[in-house]
Motif scaffolding. Structure first.
Motif, PDB file in Angstrom:
ATOM      1  N   ALA A   1     103.076  58.723  49.217  1.00 28.86           N
ATOM      2  CA  ALA A   1     104.263  58.153  48.570  1.00 28.86           C
ATOM      3  C   ALA A   1     105.008  57.260  49.566  1.00 28.86           C
ATOM      4  CB  ALA A   1     105.162  59.282  48.067  1.00 28.86           C
ATOM      5  N   PRO A   2     105.922  56.422  49.067  1.00 30.84           N
ATOM      6  CA  PRO A   2     106.664  55.516  49.960  1.00 30.84           C
ATOM      7  C   PRO A   2     107.310  56.258  51.128  1.00 30.84           C
ATOM      8  CG  PRO A   2     107.081  54.945  47.688  1.00 30.84           C
ATOM      9  CD  PRO A   2     106.284  56.217  47.657  1.00 30.84           C
ATOM     10  N   ASN A   3     107.337  55.587  52.281  1.00 30.31           N
ATOM     11  CA  ASN A   3     107.924  56.178  53.481  1.00 30.31           C
ATOM     12  C   ASN A   3     109.445  56.083  53.501  1.00 30.31           C
ATOM     13  OD1 ASN A   3     105.450  56.977  54.671  1.00 30.31           O
ATOM     14  ND2 ASN A   3     105.100  54.877  55.360  1.00 30.31           N
ATOM     15  N   GLU A   4     110.005  55.346  52.548  1.00 27.23           N
ATOM     16  CA  GLU A   4     111.452  55.249  52.421  1.00 27.23           C
ATOM     17  C   GLU A   4     111.912  55.992  51.173  1.00 27.23           C
ATOM     18  OE1 GLU A   4     113.555  53.908  54.604  1.00 27.23           O
ATOM     19  OE2 GLU A   4     111.811  53.519  55.900  1.00 27.23           O
ATOM     20  N   PRO A   5     112.976  56.791  51.273  1.00 27.03           N
ATOM     21  CA  PRO A   5     113.478  57.492  50.086  1.00 27.03           C
ATOM     22  C   PRO A   5     114.087  56.519  49.081  1.00 27.03           C
ATOM     23  CG  PRO A   5     114.992  57.774  51.915  1.00 27.03           C
ATOM     24  CD  PRO A   5     113.788  57.086  52.471  1.00 27.03           C
ATOM     25  N   GLU A   6     114.140  56.937  47.839  1.00 28.55           N
ATOM     26  CA  GLU A   6     114.799  56.152  46.791  1.00 28.55           C
ATOM     27  C   GLU A   6     115.916  56.998  46.202  1.00 28.55           C
ATOM     28  OE1 GLU A   6     113.781  53.612  42.704  1.00 28.55           O
ATOM     29  OE2 GLU A   6     112.169  54.594  43.827  1.00 28.55           O
ATOM     30  N   TYR A   7     117.073  56.377  46.016  1.00 22.37           N
ATOM     31  CA  TYR A   7     118.227  57.079  45.458  1.00 22.37           C
ATOM     32  C   TYR A   7     118.450  56.603  44.028  1.00 22.37           C
ATOM     33  CZ  TYR A   7     119.077  58.484  50.262  1.00 22.37           C
ATOM     34  OH  TYR A   7     118.947  59.011  51.517  1.00 22.37           O
ATOM     35  N   ILE A   8     118.580  57.563  43.129  1.00 21.08           N
ATOM     36  CA  ILE A   8     118.799  57.230  41.724  1.00 21.08           C
ATOM     37  C   ILE A   8     119.994  58.016  41.193  1.00 21.08           C
ATOM     38  CG2 ILE A   8     116.346  56.780  41.376  1.00 21.08           C
ATOM     39  CD1 ILE A   8     116.248  59.452  39.771  1.00 21.08           C
ATOM     40  N   GLU A   9     120.538  57.564  40.064  1.00 19.35           N
ATOM     41  CA  GLU A   9     121.649  58.258  39.424  1.00 19.35           C
ATOM     42  C   GLU A   9     121.307  58.540  37.970  1.00 19.35           C
ATOM     43  OE1 GLU A   9     125.217  55.983  39.978  1.00 19.35           O
ATOM     44  OE2 GLU A   9     125.176  56.198  42.171  1.00 19.35           O
ATOM     45  N   VAL A  10     121.544  59.787  37.568  1.00 19.69           N
ATOM     46  CA  VAL A  10     121.296  60.208  36.184  1.00 19.69           C
ATOM     47  C   VAL A  10     122.624  60.613  35.558  1.00 19.69           C
ATOM     48  CG1 VAL A  10     120.050  61.802  34.668  1.00 19.69           C
ATOM     49  CG2 VAL A  10     118.983  61.023  36.809  1.00 19.69           C
ATOM     50  N   GLY A  11     122.958  59.999  34.429  1.00 22.01           N
ATOM     51  CA  GLY A  11     124.200  60.313  33.732  1.00 22.01           C
ATOM     52  C   GLY A  11     123.974  61.300  32.604  1.00 22.01           C
ATOM     53  N   PHE A  12     124.923  62.222  32.420  1.00 21.70           N
ATOM     54  CA  PHE A  12     124.818  63.260  31.400  1.00 21.70           C
ATOM     55  C   PHE A  12     126.014  63.240  30.456  1.00 21.70           C
ATOM     56  CE2 PHE A  12     122.045  64.887  34.678  1.00 21.70           C
ATOM     57  CZ  PHE A  12     121.047  65.546  33.978  1.00 21.70           C
ATOM     58  N   GLU A  13     125.747  63.615  29.218  1.00 26.29           N
ATOM     59  CA  GLU A  13     126.803  63.892  28.239  1.00 26.29           C
ATOM     60  C   GLU A  13     126.451  65.193  27.534  1.00 26.29           C
ATOM     61  OE1 GLU A  13     127.514  60.714  25.501  1.00 26.29           O
ATOM     62  OE2 GLU A  13     128.038  59.274  27.079  1.00 26.29           O
ATOM     63  N   ARG A  14     127.339  66.163  27.634  1.00 23.23           N
ATOM     64  CA  ARG A  14     127.172  67.466  26.982  1.00 23.23           C
ATOM     65  C   ARG A  14     125.793  68.067  27.251  1.00 23.23           C
ATOM     66  NH1 ARG A  14     131.284  68.482  23.207  1.00 23.23           N
ATOM     67  NH2 ARG A  14     129.937  69.976  22.140  1.00 23.23           N
ATOM     68  N   GLY A  15     125.347  67.948  28.498  1.00 28.24           N
ATOM     69  CA  GLY A  15     124.114  68.586  28.928  1.00 28.24           C
ATOM     70  C   GLY A  15     122.854  67.773  28.776  1.00 28.24           C
ATOM     71  N   ASP A  16     122.916  66.617  28.125  1.00 29.47           N
ATOM     72  CA  ASP A  16     121.734  65.781  27.938  1.00 29.47           C
ATOM     73  C   ASP A  16     121.818  64.521  28.787  1.00 29.47           C
ATOM     74  OD1 ASP A  16     120.797  67.578  26.084  1.00 29.47           O
ATOM     75  OD2 ASP A  16     121.372  66.385  24.340  1.00 29.47           O
ATOM     76  N   ALA A  17     120.697  64.125  29.386  1.00 29.82           N
ATOM     77  CA  ALA A  17     120.650  62.888  30.163  1.00 29.82           C
ATOM     78  C   ALA A  17     120.743  61.688  29.223  1.00 29.82           C
ATOM     79  CB  ALA A  17     119.360  62.825  30.973  1.00 29.82           C
ATOM     80  N   VAL A  18     121.636  60.761  29.537  1.00 27.85           N
ATOM     81  CA  VAL A  18     121.854  59.607  28.661  1.00 27.85           C
ATOM     82  C   VAL A  18     121.688  58.276  29.385  1.00 27.85           C
ATOM     83  CG1 VAL A  18     123.379  60.853  27.072  1.00 27.85           C
ATOM     84  CG2 VAL A  18     124.364  59.699  29.065  1.00 27.85           C
TER      85      VAL A  18
END
Length: 408
Positions: free
Chosen positions: A217-234
């Motif tokens: 896998a890539p030697n550099e980390p990747e940062y992501i953001e996951v948004g939620f509403e009432r427990g579900d990813a949106v």
């Protein structure tokens, strides 16, 4: 059981279900309706329609449906609100797809006037239980046909002979024994059997289909953001997405970084143990992110009760009781707990891991004023802890005093 007049078959278009289709016609002399579900398995489904046509199925009796959104919205997401994990590790990717397939089989049977449904699960596995419990829960009068428990096609040679006798096309790669079997949907891939049957032997690299080797896998980390509403990813990285699109995107991100591989020996509901290789890149990220947002938005008591309920909820899904009253009751409690599970989680993807590195929410219960090591300006009186400890210690002190007295 009396012979069925019309059967709705869960049909993949592959060799085994094509043999089942022809066997139903020859064994029972019945009309066959096919149902092929696009659950995100990554295969073109139009060949299944064409294969059914070549096997004599009427065009109006061929059902090929894209159910990816329903699958994630109504089955995967409710399960992930519970953080459901079977035997501490398995994210239930195969288990959660079966009730949806059964639901559509029963619905199509009602629409077409069929009196039976059929599936291609063997008599050794969990899927036969899941398909049939779901079908009976939705229609107690439906007949369920499981050819693997009925026919005498007990070897690969007999299956191929039957196919040739009935002019069922056999791909060249199907002439020999497949090195392992695969079940796939949008949540995961599951590989088992043959080369994987010895749990002492490491799985070959070629078994993995959805994730790169974490070492590559890539030697550099990747940062992501996951948004939620009432427990579900949106949303992912600020972009609003439908349920299936969210999972597709997380699969892509996780697969690139080798996230979500699992080598598991599990206890099947039918009693035996089996070894499987699972790849659940998007689901692994989703579980980590969901626990991350719960950590700042859920009360401790509610979280701890939910964690106690989770193993029972996971086992119900694994064992095929999605449509049971107890699963419905647990789901109501779980969904009630998600009222304030809204916000955003930042994750670091790197060399096979997905880790929460930040989380924030307008519904947060986290109070920096209460936990700071600096002057808390009266938000918390540390002297209050003394009485709290003494009250909680009272029974322990009484027990210790009794034990010392008896020893003396």
């Amino acid at each position: 059981m009396s012979a069925p007049k019309k059967v709705v078959l869960a049909y993949s278009g592959g060799l085994d279900t094509s043999i089942i289709l022809k066997w139903l016609q020859t064994e029972y002399g019945c009309e066959v309706v096919t149902f092929t579900a696009d659950l995100g398995q990554g295969e073109e489904l139009e060949p299944a329609r064409q294969k059914a046509l070549t096997l004599g199925i009427k065009p109006e009796n061929i059902h090929v449906e894209d159910v990816r959104e329903e699958f994630v919205r109504d089955f995967v997401f409710p399960m992930f609100r519970a953080n459901a994990v079977y035997e501490g590790l398995y994210l239930l990717g195969t288990s959660i797809a079966r009730p949806l397939i059964s639901k559509r089989l029963v619905e199509i049977a009602e629409e077409t006037g069929a009196d039976a449904v059929a599936h291609g699960a063997t008599g050794k596995g969990n899927d036969q239980v899941r398909f049939e419990l779901a079908a009976y829960a939705l229609n107690p009068d439906i007949k369920v046909i499981a050819p693997w428990r009925e026919w005498d096609l007990t070897s690969r040679t007999k299956l191929l002979d039957f196919a040739e006798k009935n002019q069922i096309p056999i791909a060249k790669d199907k002439r020999g024994e497949a090195p392992f079997s695969v079940d796939a949907n949008l949540l995961h891939t599951s590989s088992e059997g043959k080369v994987l049957e010895d749990p002492a032997e490491m799985a070959p690299d070629y078994v993995y289909q959805r994730t790169v080797n974490p070492e590559d896998a890539p030697n550099e980390p990747e940062y992501i953001e996951v948004g939620f509403e009432r427990g579900d990813a949106v949303s992912v990285n600020g972009e609003a997405m439908s349920p299936a699109t969210v999972l597709t995107k997380l699969n892509e991100l996780g697969g690139k970084h080798g996230v979500g591989r699992l080598d598991l020996v599990e206890g099947r509901f039918v009693g035996m143990k089996s070894r499987g290789i699972y790849e659940t890149p998007g689901g692994t990220i989703l579980l980590e992110a969901h626990r991350g947002i719960e950590s700042i938005t859920m009360d401790r008591g509610a979280m701890h009760l939910k964690d106690q309920l989770m193993p029972q909820y996971a086992e119900l899904i694994y064992n095929g009781f999605w449509f049971s009253p107890e699963r419905t009751m647990l789901q109501a409690a779980i969904d009630a707990s998600q009222t304030h599970v809204t916000g955003t989680v930042r994750l670091k993807l790197y060399k096979g891991s997905a880790r929460t590195v930040g989380r924030w929410s307008d519904h947060s219960l986290y109070s920096e004023a209460h936990v700071t090591f600096e002057d808390d300006a009266g938000a918390y009186d540390q002297k209050d802890a003394a009485g709290f400890i003494q009250l909680n210690a009272l029974r322990l002190k009484l027990l210790a005093a009794r034990d010392r007295r008896l020893k003396g």
